[in-house]
Design a protein around this motif. Structure first.
Motif, PDB file in Angstrom:
ATOM      1  N   ASP A 134      25.032  12.598 -69.794  1.00 36.20           N
ATOM      2  CA  ASP A 134      24.447  11.344 -69.324  1.00 36.20           C
ATOM      3  C   ASP A 134      25.455  10.552 -68.503  1.00 36.20           C
ATOM      4  OD1 ASP A 134      22.017  11.810 -70.547  1.00 36.20           O
ATOM      5  OD2 ASP A 134      22.623  10.855 -72.416  1.00 36.20           O
ATOM      6  N   GLU A 135      24.974   9.956 -67.427  1.00 38.48           N
ATOM      7  CA  GLU A 135      25.804   9.123 -66.557  1.00 38.48           C
ATOM      8  C   GLU A 135      25.050   7.840 -66.233  1.00 38.48           C
ATOM      9  OE1 GLU A 135      28.878   9.518 -65.474  1.00 38.48           O
ATOM     10  OE2 GLU A 135      29.181  11.545 -66.240  1.00 38.48           O
ATOM     11  N   ASP A 136      25.787   6.727 -66.191  1.00 37.01           N
ATOM     12  CA  ASP A 136      25.228   5.455 -65.729  1.00 37.01           C
ATOM     13  C   ASP A 136      25.283   5.433 -64.211  1.00 37.01           C
ATOM     14  OD1 ASP A 136      24.736   4.217 -68.241  1.00 37.01           O
ATOM     15  OD2 ASP A 136      26.882   3.878 -68.446  1.00 37.01           O
ATOM     16  N   MET A 137      24.175   5.045 -63.592  1.00 30.33           N
ATOM     17  CA  MET A 137      24.124   4.933 -62.138  1.00 30.33           C
ATOM     18  C   MET A 137      23.485   3.612 -61.777  1.00 30.33           C
ATOM     19  SD  MET A 137      22.954   8.789 -61.094  1.00 30.33           S
ATOM     20  CE  MET A 137      23.245   8.529 -59.351  1.00 30.33           C
ATOM     21  N   SER A 138      23.868   3.072 -60.630  1.00 26.91           N
ATOM     22  CA  SER A 138      23.323   1.814 -60.154  1.00 26.91           C
ATOM     23  C   SER A 138      22.816   2.010 -58.727  1.00 26.91           C
ATOM     24  CB  SER A 138      24.400   0.729 -60.195  1.00 26.91           C
ATOM     25  OG  SER A 138      23.874  -0.492 -59.754  1.00 26.91           O
ATOM     26  N   PHE A 139      21.594   1.549 -58.482  1.00 31.87           N
ATOM     27  CA  PHE A 139      20.989   1.636 -57.160  1.00 31.87           C
ATOM     28  C   PHE A 139      20.660   0.248 -56.654  1.00 31.87           C
ATOM     29  CE2 PHE A 139      19.808   5.656 -59.181  1.00 31.87           C
ATOM     30  CZ  PHE A 139      20.238   6.552 -58.230  1.00 31.87           C
ATOM     31  N   ARG A 140      20.752   0.074 -55.342  1.00 31.10           N
ATOM     32  CA  ARG A 140      20.274  -1.140 -54.675  1.00 31.10           C
ATOM     33  C   ARG A 140      19.303  -0.671 -53.614  1.00 31.10           C
ATOM     34  NH1 ARG A 140      21.710  -4.809 -50.452  1.00 31.10           N
ATOM     35  NH2 ARG A 140      20.914  -6.857 -51.004  1.00 31.10           N
ATOM     36  N   VAL A 141      18.022  -0.992 -53.800  1.00 28.34           N
ATOM     37  CA  VAL A 141      16.963  -0.517 -52.910  1.00 28.34           C
ATOM     38  C   VAL A 141      16.577  -1.650 -51.970  1.00 28.34           C
ATOM     39  CG1 VAL A 141      14.674   0.519 -52.777  1.00 28.34           C
ATOM     40  CG2 VAL A 141      16.172   1.061 -54.719  1.00 28.34           C
ATOM     41  N   VAL A 142      16.657  -1.353 -50.659  1.00 30.69           N
ATOM     42  CA  VAL A 142      16.388  -2.370 -49.633  1.00 30.69           C
ATOM     43  C   VAL A 142      15.475  -1.801 -48.557  1.00 30.69           C
ATOM     44  CG1 VAL A 142      18.612  -3.527 -49.997  1.00 30.69           C
ATOM     45  CG2 VAL A 142      18.422  -1.745 -48.268  1.00 30.69           C
ATOM     46  N   SER A 143      14.917  -2.708 -47.762  1.00 25.87           N
ATOM     47  CA  SER A 143      14.114  -2.322 -46.609  1.00 25.87           C
ATOM     48  C   SER A 143      15.027  -1.742 -45.528  1.00 25.87           C
ATOM     49  CB  SER A 143      13.385  -3.549 -46.056  1.00 25.87           C
ATOM     50  OG  SER A 143      12.850  -3.263 -44.785  1.00 25.87           O
ATOM     51  N   ALA A 144      14.597  -0.653 -44.933  1.00 24.29           N
ATOM     52  CA  ALA A 144      15.382  -0.027 -43.861  1.00 24.29           C
ATOM     53  C   ALA A 144      15.399  -0.888 -42.606  1.00 24.29           C
ATOM     54  CB  ALA A 144      14.827   1.352 -43.536  1.00 24.29           C
ATOM     55  N   VAL A 145      14.428  -1.796 -42.478  1.00 27.70           N
ATOM     56  CA  VAL A 145      14.320  -2.631 -41.279  1.00 27.70           C
ATOM     57  C   VAL A 145      15.275  -3.814 -41.325  1.00 27.70           C
ATOM     58  CG1 VAL A 145      12.757  -4.084 -39.931  1.00 27.70           C
ATOM     59  CG2 VAL A 145      11.931  -1.947 -40.909  1.00 27.70           C
TER      60      VAL A 145
ATOM     61  N   GLN B 186      29.560   6.953 -57.215  1.00 26.01           N
ATOM     62  CA  GLN B 186      29.868   5.679 -56.560  1.00 26.01           C
ATOM     63  C   GLN B 186      29.385   4.528 -57.422  1.00 26.01           C
ATOM     64  OE1 GLN B 186      27.944   5.768 -52.769  1.00 26.01           O
ATOM     65  NE2 GLN B 186      29.433   7.149 -51.869  1.00 26.01           N
ATOM     66  N   ARG B 187      29.979   3.362 -57.233  1.00 27.25           N
ATOM     67  CA  ARG B 187      29.618   2.203 -58.059  1.00 27.25           C
ATOM     68  C   ARG B 187      28.141   1.832 -57.886  1.00 27.25           C
ATOM     69  NH1 ARG B 187      31.878  -1.171 -61.210  1.00 27.25           N
ATOM     70  NH2 ARG B 187      34.013  -0.678 -60.723  1.00 27.25           N
ATOM     71  N   THR B 188      27.708   1.536 -56.657  1.00 28.75           N
ATOM     72  CA  THR B 188      26.301   1.219 -56.388  1.00 28.75           C
ATOM     73  C   THR B 188      25.865   2.010 -55.161  1.00 28.75           C
ATOM     74  OG1 THR B 188      26.536  -1.014 -57.287  1.00 28.75           O
ATOM     75  CG2 THR B 188      24.645  -0.609 -55.875  1.00 28.75           C
ATOM     76  N   ILE B 189      24.734   2.675 -55.292  1.00 28.62           N
ATOM     77  CA  ILE B 189      24.223   3.510 -54.205  1.00 28.62           C
ATOM     78  C   ILE B 189      23.087   2.756 -53.525  1.00 28.62           C
ATOM     79  CG2 ILE B 189      23.099   5.692 -53.656  1.00 28.62           C
ATOM     80  CD1 ILE B 189      24.485   6.726 -56.319  1.00 28.62           C
ATOM     81  N   LYS B 190      23.226   2.539 -52.209  1.00 27.08           N
ATOM     82  CA  LYS B 190      22.191   1.822 -51.457  1.00 27.08           C
ATOM     83  C   LYS B 190      21.154   2.822 -50.967  1.00 27.08           C
ATOM     84  CE  LYS B 190      23.131  -1.677 -48.721  1.00 27.08           C
ATOM     85  NZ  LYS B 190      23.565  -2.455 -47.543  1.00 27.08           N
ATOM     86  N   ILE B 191      19.890   2.478 -51.233  1.00 26.35           N
ATOM     87  CA  ILE B 191      18.754   3.298 -50.796  1.00 26.35           C
ATOM     88  C   ILE B 191      17.916   2.440 -49.854  1.00 26.35           C
ATOM     89  CG2 ILE B 191      16.677   4.511 -51.555  1.00 26.35           C
ATOM     90  CD1 ILE B 191      19.288   5.835 -52.513  1.00 26.35           C
ATOM     91  N   ARG B 192      17.646   2.975 -48.662  1.00 28.41           N
ATOM     92  CA  ARG B 192      16.840   2.261 -47.676  1.00 28.41           C
ATOM     93  C   ARG B 192      15.460   2.924 -47.598  1.00 28.41           C
ATOM     94  NH1 ARG B 192      22.055   2.524 -45.863  1.00 28.41           N
ATOM     95  NH2 ARG B 192      22.986   0.544 -45.233  1.00 28.41           N
ATOM     96  N   LEU B 193      14.418   2.106 -47.805  1.00 28.46           N
ATOM     97  CA  LEU B 193      13.047   2.609 -47.722  1.00 28.46           C
ATOM     98  C   LEU B 193      12.380   2.173 -46.432  1.00 28.46           C
ATOM     99  CD1 LEU B 193      11.679   2.065 -51.356  1.00 28.46           C
ATOM    100  CD2 LEU B 193      12.815   4.061 -50.392  1.00 28.46           C
ATOM    101  N   GLN B 194      11.632   3.091 -45.841  1.00 27.88           N
ATOM    102  CA  GLN B 194      10.865   2.814 -44.619  1.00 27.88           C
ATOM    103  C   GLN B 194       9.505   2.248 -45.002  1.00 27.88           C
ATOM    104  OE1 GLN B 194      12.003   3.289 -41.514  1.00 27.88           O
ATOM    105  NE2 GLN B 194      13.919   4.238 -42.139  1.00 27.88           N
ATOM    106  N   LYS B 195       8.951   1.393 -44.151  1.00 24.38           N
ATOM    107  CA  LYS B 195       7.593   0.878 -44.365  1.00 24.38           C
ATOM    108  C   LYS B 195       6.601   2.038 -44.335  1.00 24.38           C
ATOM    109  CE  LYS B 195       7.740  -3.710 -44.376  1.00 24.38           C
ATOM    110  NZ  LYS B 195       7.137  -4.516 -45.424  1.00 24.38           N
ATOM    111  N   ALA B 196       5.561   1.944 -45.157  1.00 28.35           N
ATOM    112  CA  ALA B 196       4.504   2.973 -45.164  1.00 28.35           C
ATOM    113  C   ALA B 196       3.678   2.847 -43.894  1.00 28.35           C
ATOM    114  CB  ALA B 196       3.624   2.802 -46.392  1.00 28.35           C
ATOM    115  N   GLU B 197       3.169   3.947 -43.451  1.00 27.86           N
ATOM    116  CA  GLU B 197       2.342   3.940 -42.223  1.00 27.86           C
ATOM    117  C   GLU B 197       0.896   3.811 -42.546  1.00 27.86           C
ATOM    118  OE1 GLU B 197       3.314   7.245 -39.759  1.00 27.86           O
ATOM    119  OE2 GLU B 197       5.443   6.861 -39.912  1.00 27.86           O
TER     120      GLU B 197
END
Length: 123
Positions: free
Chosen positions: A32-43, A112-123
């Motif tokens: 088991d590993e602790d992970m941290s994500f920051r999810v943001v808009s790609a725009v 990595q400490r915090t992994i940034k994830i960028r999401l695209q708007k749905a079409e």
């Protein structure tokens, strides 16, 4: 006679383990590993709340998506996931409201400490 019989049993087990490792390699271990994500808009990099985070876990030769957490109002999620040695974990990010496209990704640098994830708007 008892010593000789026990010796042969031990030698047989050792031989069996050696043959198993020779045929199948060293076993991979899950930890088991602790992970941290920051999810943001790609725009515009605004945080996205209520994103479900799934990971794939090995079970009986199947890969199933399993829910491991949700993002908060700041777009942050702290999760604990099972990681296999010598394997990069796979993740799926899915916005609850469907405004963003589902993103499947392999995380190479999961330590990595915090992994940034960028999401695209749905079409």
């Amino acid at each position: 006679m008892g010593f000789f019989r026990n010796f042969l049993k031990g030698a047989s087990l050792t031989t069996a383990l050696f043959v198993f490792q020779a045929c199948y390699g060293t076993p991979k271990w899950l930890h088991d590993e602790d992970m941290s994500f920051r999810v943001v808009s790609a725009v515009d990099e605004t945080p996205i709340e209520n994103v479900s985070i799934f990971t794939r876990v090995y079970k009986s030769d199947n890969l199933d998506w399993n829910l491991c957490g949700y993002t908060n109002e700041s777009g942050v999620a702290n999760v604990m996931v099972g990681i296999m040695d010598d394997a990069s974990p796979e993740f799926r990010f899915e916005a609850e409201d469907g405004a963003y496209a589902v993103k499947d990704t392999v995380i190479e640098n999961w330590y990595q400490r915090t992994i940034k994830i960028r999401l695209q708007k749905a079409e």
